[in-house]
Design an enzyme around this catalytic site. Structure first.
Site, short mmCIF file in Angstrom:
data_model
loop_
_atom_site.label_atom_id
_atom_site.label_comp_id
_atom_site.label_asym_id
_atom_site.label_seq_id
_atom_site.Cartn_x
_atom_site.Cartn_y
_atom_site.Cartn_z
N LYS A 1 -29.58 -3.49 -25.72
CA LYS A 1 -30.56 -5.10 -25.06
C LYS A 1 -29.19 -5.40 -25.17
O LYS A 1 -28.85 -6.54 -23.70
CB LYS A 1 -31.27 -5.29 -26.29
CG LYS A 1 -32.49 -5.20 -25.76
CD LYS A 1 -33.34 -5.57 -27.82
CE LYS A 1 -34.85 -4.73 -27.45
NZ LYS A 1 -34.92 -4.59 -28.50
N GLN B 1 -35.87 -8.08 -33.77
CA GLN B 1 -35.75 -6.80 -34.07
C GLN B 1 -36.66 -6.06 -35.04
O GLN B 1 -36.37 -6.41 -35.93
CB GLN B 1 -34.73 -5.72 -34.17
CG GLN B 1 -34.58 -5.12 -33.61
CD GLN B 1 -35.54 -4.09 -32.01
OE1 GLN B 1 -34.81 -4.63 -31.40
NE2 GLN B 1 -35.77 -3.25 -32.21
N ASP C 1 -40.33 -12.28 -26.49
CA ASP C 1 -41.45 -11.05 -26.77
C ASP C 1 -42.60 -11.87 -26.87
O ASP C 1 -43.46 -10.73 -26.17
CB ASP C 1 -41.12 -10.79 -28.57
CG ASP C 1 -40.01 -9.30 -28.16
OD1 ASP C 1 -39.58 -8.73 -27.87
OD2 ASP C 1 -39.60 -9.04 -29.86
#
Ligand code: NDP
Length: 304
Positions: free
Chosen positions: A53, A97, A120
């Site tokens: 990422k 995460q 997200d």
């Protein structure tokens, strides 16, 4: 023989669009979008994802901030970091995460992220906006799958779509996005009776289950479009011989390397029945990061 829907190529197109968006911000004198990634503990796969990422952010000009916390971090300390990032004007997007180490409540962490910074798309406010068909930050994997389908001109209006899997991350939001585009959607899961028959009705099958090679070629309607979200590592030769019967190269790789990645759909068999199929790897996998960075740009443009 089906067309292969190349996720890597589409991810590159999406990332180029983000890069141009970042350039456009800079041309207007606005700062680069900022994405904060919170990594708790030392799950090896999570470390790889976070590295990927950060590398993708660098390529498109997004500033990334990594926050690494030890596995024994207390929930209150994680809460405090999220609060700080929520208040930081240089941070447009926050990603925690998953999975979090045992003892930490991931729902609580995800719900604490400000909805405006929830890149997200897992916050209940954003999930609610999706349910209502309103614009918001949407889960990256399904929205990138929608973008791939749109790029390839798949007309969703009125078709029968079957989504295998009902997770909040993939299955449910994917079903809502397909419904929004006027598909007739069935969501199937582990309790669904006669799964092969349900799958055979699908003009579009999206598999997000996490079971290697679950979907056989005989489960597919001829001419169906297949989006395989599953990413599974196979090490067992006996399983490989069963699911890679129509993929001699994959079986060979399994024998020589000891492990291979594959999807939930038997790719070799699907290639003979479907009209278009995403491969694993190289299909949906690369699209997810592209979806994330698209969301980070969108969040920044809203925050200015
Ligand atoms: P979850 O484990 O949260 O959900 C799996 C779903 O599959 C559940 O709804 C479950 O049903 C259903 N299921 C499990 N076994 C069966 C079965 N035998 N028959 C029918 N349905 C079944 O997984 P995720 O949604 O998080 O992920 C799914 C897959 O997608 C995984 O392989 C994951 O690695 C991959 N993934 C890939 C991404 C990418 O970037 N390409 C991003 C996110 C995920 P029930 O609800 O009844 O238990």
């Amino acid at each position: 023989m089906a067309t292969i829907l190349d996720g890597k190529a589409h991810a590159d197109r999406m990332l180029e669009a983000v890069r141009l968006g970042v350039e456009a911000r800079k041309a207007k004198g606005l700062r680069a979008p900022g994405l904060a990634v919170v990594l708790v503990g030392d799950d090896p796969a999570s470390h790889v994802y976070v590295r990927n990422k950060s590398a993708a952010c660098a390529k498109v000009g997004i500033t990334s901030f990594e926050h690494r916390l030890p596995a024994d971090t207390a929930q209150a300390d994680l809460d405090a970091l999220i609060d700080r990032l929520n208040a930081d004007p240089g941070v447009d997007g926050i990603l925690v995460q998953l999975p979090l180490p045992k003892g930490l409540d991931s729902k609580r962490a995800l719900h604490r992220i400000s909805p405006e910074k929830d890149v997200d798309g897992f916050h209940p406010i954003n999930q609610g906006l999706l349910l209502e068909g309103l614009p918001g930050l949407r889960p990256c994997t399904p929205s990138a799958c929608m973008s791939l389908l749109a790029h390839h001109g798949v007309d969703l209006k009125g078709i029968r779509a079957v989504v295998l899997g009902r997770s909040e991350i993939v299955g449910k939001p994917m079903a809502l996005m397909l419904l929004e585009q006027h598909a007739t959607v069935t969501i199937a899961h582990s309790r669904t009776k006669d799964l092969p028959a349900v799958c055979r009705e699908a003009d579009l099958l999206v598999a997000a289950v996490g079971r290697p090679g679950l979907v056989e070629g005989s489960w597919l309607k001829p001419g169906a479009v297949v989006v395989d979200v599953g990413i599974n590592r196979v090490e067992s030769l006996s399983l490989g011989e069963q699911i890679f019967a129509a993929e001699p190269k994959k079986l060979e790789n399994l024998k020589t390397k000891g492990a291979v990645l594959c999807g939930d759909v038997r790719f070799g068999e699907a290639m003979d029945v479907a009209s278009a199929v995403t491969p694993v790897p190289g299909g949906v996998g690369p699209l997810t990061i592209a979806g994330l960075l698209t969301n980070a740009l969108m969040a920044a443009d809203r925050n200015r």
